[in-house]
Design an enzyme around this catalytic site. Structure first.
Site, PDB file in Angstrom:
ATOM      1  N   ALA A  16       0.822  -1.207   0.000  1.00 56.53           N
ATOM      2  CA  ALA A  16       0.000   0.000   0.000  1.00 56.53           C
ATOM      3  C   ALA A  16       0.856   1.259   0.000  1.00 56.53           C
ATOM      4  O   ALA A  16       0.647   2.172  -0.804  1.00 56.53           O
ATOM      5  CB  ALA A  16      -0.932  -0.019   1.209  1.00 56.53           C
ATOM      6  N   ASN A 109       6.549   2.669  10.343  1.00 55.59           N
ATOM      7  CA  ASN A 109       6.143   3.093  11.676  1.00 55.59           C
ATOM      8  C   ASN A 109       7.092   2.531  12.731  1.00 55.59           C
ATOM      9  O   ASN A 109       7.776   1.538  12.498  1.00 55.59           O
ATOM     10  CB  ASN A 109       4.718   2.615  11.982  1.00 55.59           C
ATOM     11  CG  ASN A 109       3.678   3.360  11.182  1.00 55.59           C
ATOM     12  OD1 ASN A 109       3.794   4.564  10.964  1.00 55.59           O
ATOM     13  ND2 ASN A 109       2.639   2.651  10.754  1.00 55.59           N
ATOM     14  N   LYS A 199       4.810  10.263  16.122  1.00 50.35           N
ATOM     15  CA  LYS A 199       3.963   9.364  15.324  1.00 50.35           C
ATOM     16  C   LYS A 199       3.373   8.257  16.192  1.00 50.35           C
ATOM     17  O   LYS A 199       2.255   7.783  15.942  1.00 50.35           O
ATOM     18  CB  LYS A 199       4.795   8.771  14.182  1.00 50.35           C
ATOM     19  CG  LYS A 199       3.970   7.965  13.170  1.00 50.35           C
ATOM     20  CD  LYS A 199       3.196   8.872  12.229  1.00 50.35           C
ATOM     21  CE  LYS A 199       2.238   8.086  11.330  1.00 50.35           C
ATOM     22  NZ  LYS A 199       2.903   7.110  10.467  1.00 50.35           N
ATOM     23  N   ASN A 203      -0.152   5.889  16.576  1.00 45.96           N
ATOM     24  CA  ASN A 203      -0.001   4.470  16.241  1.00 45.96           C
ATOM     25  C   ASN A 203      -0.206   3.541  17.428  1.00 45.96           C
ATOM     26  O   ASN A 203      -0.775   2.458  17.280  1.00 45.96           O
ATOM     27  CB  ASN A 203       1.381   4.220  15.630  1.00 45.96           C
ATOM     28  CG  ASN A 203       1.427   4.558  14.151  1.00 45.96           C
ATOM     29  OD1 ASN A 203       0.469   4.341  13.433  1.00 45.96           O
ATOM     30  ND2 ASN A 203       2.543   5.106  13.705  1.00 45.96           N
ATOM     31  N   ASN A 207      -3.555   1.420  16.314  1.00 44.68           N
ATOM     32  CA  ASN A 207      -3.139   0.157  15.703  1.00 44.68           C
ATOM     33  C   ASN A 207      -3.470  -1.014  16.608  1.00 44.68           C
ATOM     34  O   ASN A 207      -4.100  -1.989  16.201  1.00 44.68           O
ATOM     35  CB  ASN A 207      -1.634   0.191  15.388  1.00 44.68           C
ATOM     36  CG  ASN A 207      -1.345   0.673  13.987  1.00 44.68           C
ATOM     37  OD1 ASN A 207      -1.630  -0.004  13.011  1.00 44.68           O
ATOM     38  ND2 ASN A 207      -0.773   1.859  13.887  1.00 44.68           N
ATOM     39  N   SER A 269      -3.131  -0.114   9.760  1.00 42.82           N
ATOM     40  CA  SER A 269      -2.310  -1.098   9.048  1.00 42.82           C
ATOM     41  C   SER A 269      -2.105  -2.376   9.849  1.00 42.82           C
ATOM     42  O   SER A 269      -2.043  -3.471   9.282  1.00 42.82           O
ATOM     43  CB  SER A 269      -0.951  -0.482   8.697  1.00 42.82           C
ATOM     44  OG  SER A 269      -0.262  -0.083   9.874  1.00 42.82           O
ATOM     45  N   GLU A 281       3.710  -5.699  13.845  1.00 38.06           N
ATOM     46  CA  GLU A 281       4.924  -4.907  14.076  1.00 38.06           C
ATOM     47  C   GLU A 281       5.031  -4.508  15.554  1.00 38.06           C
ATOM     48  O   GLU A 281       5.099  -3.317  15.889  1.00 38.06           O
ATOM     49  CB  GLU A 281       4.914  -3.668  13.180  1.00 38.06           C
ATOM     50  CG  GLU A 281       5.028  -3.984  11.704  1.00 38.06           C
ATOM     51  CD  GLU A 281       5.079  -2.727  10.859  1.00 38.06           C
ATOM     52  OE1 GLU A 281       6.150  -2.390  10.353  1.00 38.06           O
ATOM     53  OE2 GLU A 281       4.041  -2.066  10.718  1.00 38.06           O
TER      54      GLU A 281
END
Length: 318
Positions: A16, A109, A199, A203, A207, A269, A281
């Site tokens: 993506a 990220n 960030k 996240n 996430n 994501s 992740e």
């Protein structure tokens, strides 16, 4: 690099993120080359298709696509759009596709994602970090769905320019200029480490909670208890950053919180990784900041609990 031509850009990992920015750069006239694996046959036949939130369907066909890095021409800029879980395995491909003195930009990220890769790259390559502010996901082979945003902020991590602040700044500005030419907002950052903490303010809560609760941003923001949990997690990120010497104003977290209320419904994501049974992740987004904060004498109990729950989910699926 010949000053008369635009930089040649290589995309390492055409998912993506890599697909979106690669298509936008190619449409702006850059010579873009895409390294991919499983999607190569489909892209070779059908090209890349980007459903852009503002511009509608954008197609790139033919695509300069490759399954082997050694078949790519030497690239001046290499944009790495893969997950952080595969960074070390990608190092040989990055080295193979890099022109002398190339700039490697990690569009990923998490905290300290550049550190492990640095040791696997030659000292002659510049390593930069890029923070993408975008709602985008892969809809199928060679198909990318863009919902909102698209900005990229860049910072210099390490390499031969590290001893020269003026050269460092010039390289980061050159990178930002690529994205600006493609019609995207892009800013140079003086402190990459602080920017990565910033960030994480978004996240860390969205996430992880999307996976744990199987919920998109709209559903998360609609529940009063989860809204409070999101704000609590954001506050812990601010505490961890401050312990590590990076003061992030509380107003920044509130701005992200309010902006999420107004953006399109979005599945982060990490949820897509969970859905497609890819490794989460967790190291970059949770373990690394938890370890950095603890080393500075700061515990982040709610983030640690979220990390532990996600770790169970990741291990149970395996």
């Amino acid at each position: 690099m010949d000053a008369r031509r635009k930089p040649r850009v290589g995309i390492i990992g055409t998912g993506a993120i890599g697909g979106f920015y690669g298509v936008m750069l190619a449409r702006a006239g850059f010579d873009v080359h895409f390294l991919m694996r499983s999607e190569f046959p489909a892209v070779l036949e059908q090209g890349l298709r980007l459903n852009h939130a503002q511009h509608g369907i954008l197609s790139l066909n033919p695509v300069q696509a490759y399954v082997r890095a050694e078949d790519m021409p030497p690239c001046d800029w290499l944009l790495v759009g893969t997950k952080t879980t595969s960074n070390l395995q990608l190092a040989p491909a990055i080295v193979q596709a890099a022109a002398p003195g190339a700039k490697v930009l990690l569009l990923q990220n998490g905290l300290d994602v550049e550190d492990a890769l640095r040791s696997a790259l030659p000292d002659s390559l510049h390593l930069l970090g890029g923070l993408c502010f975008i709602c985008v996901h892969r809809a199928g082979p060679g198909q990318i769905e863009h919902q909102a945003l698209g900005a990229v902020n860049l910072g210099y991590h390490s390499g031969p320019a590290a001893v020269d602040p003026a050269l460092t700044r010039a390289i980061v500005e050159e990178g930002a200029g690529l994205f600006r030419e493609a019609g995207l907002d892009s800013q140079a950052m003086d402190n990459l480490h602080q920017a990565r903490w910033q960030k994480l303010v978004w996240n860390v809560p969205y996430n992880g909670l999307s996976v744990l609760l199987r919920a998109s941003t709209t559903a998360l923001m609609a529940d009063p208890d989860i809204r409070q949990l999101i704000q609590d997690l954001m506050q812990e990120v601010l505490q961890g950053a401050a312990a590590c010497g990076h003061v992030i104003p509380a107003a920044y977290a509130q701005q992200l919180f309010r902006s999420t209320e107004h953006m399109p419904d979005y599945w982060p994501s990490m949820y897509h990784d969970f859905l497609h049974r890819r490794p989460l992740e967790l190291q970059a987004i949770y373990a690394a900041p938890l370890a950095a904060a603890r080393a500075a004498g700061c515990e982040l109990p709610k983030i640690r609990a979220l990390y532990q729950a996600l770790g169970f989910i990741d291990r149970y699926r395996s």
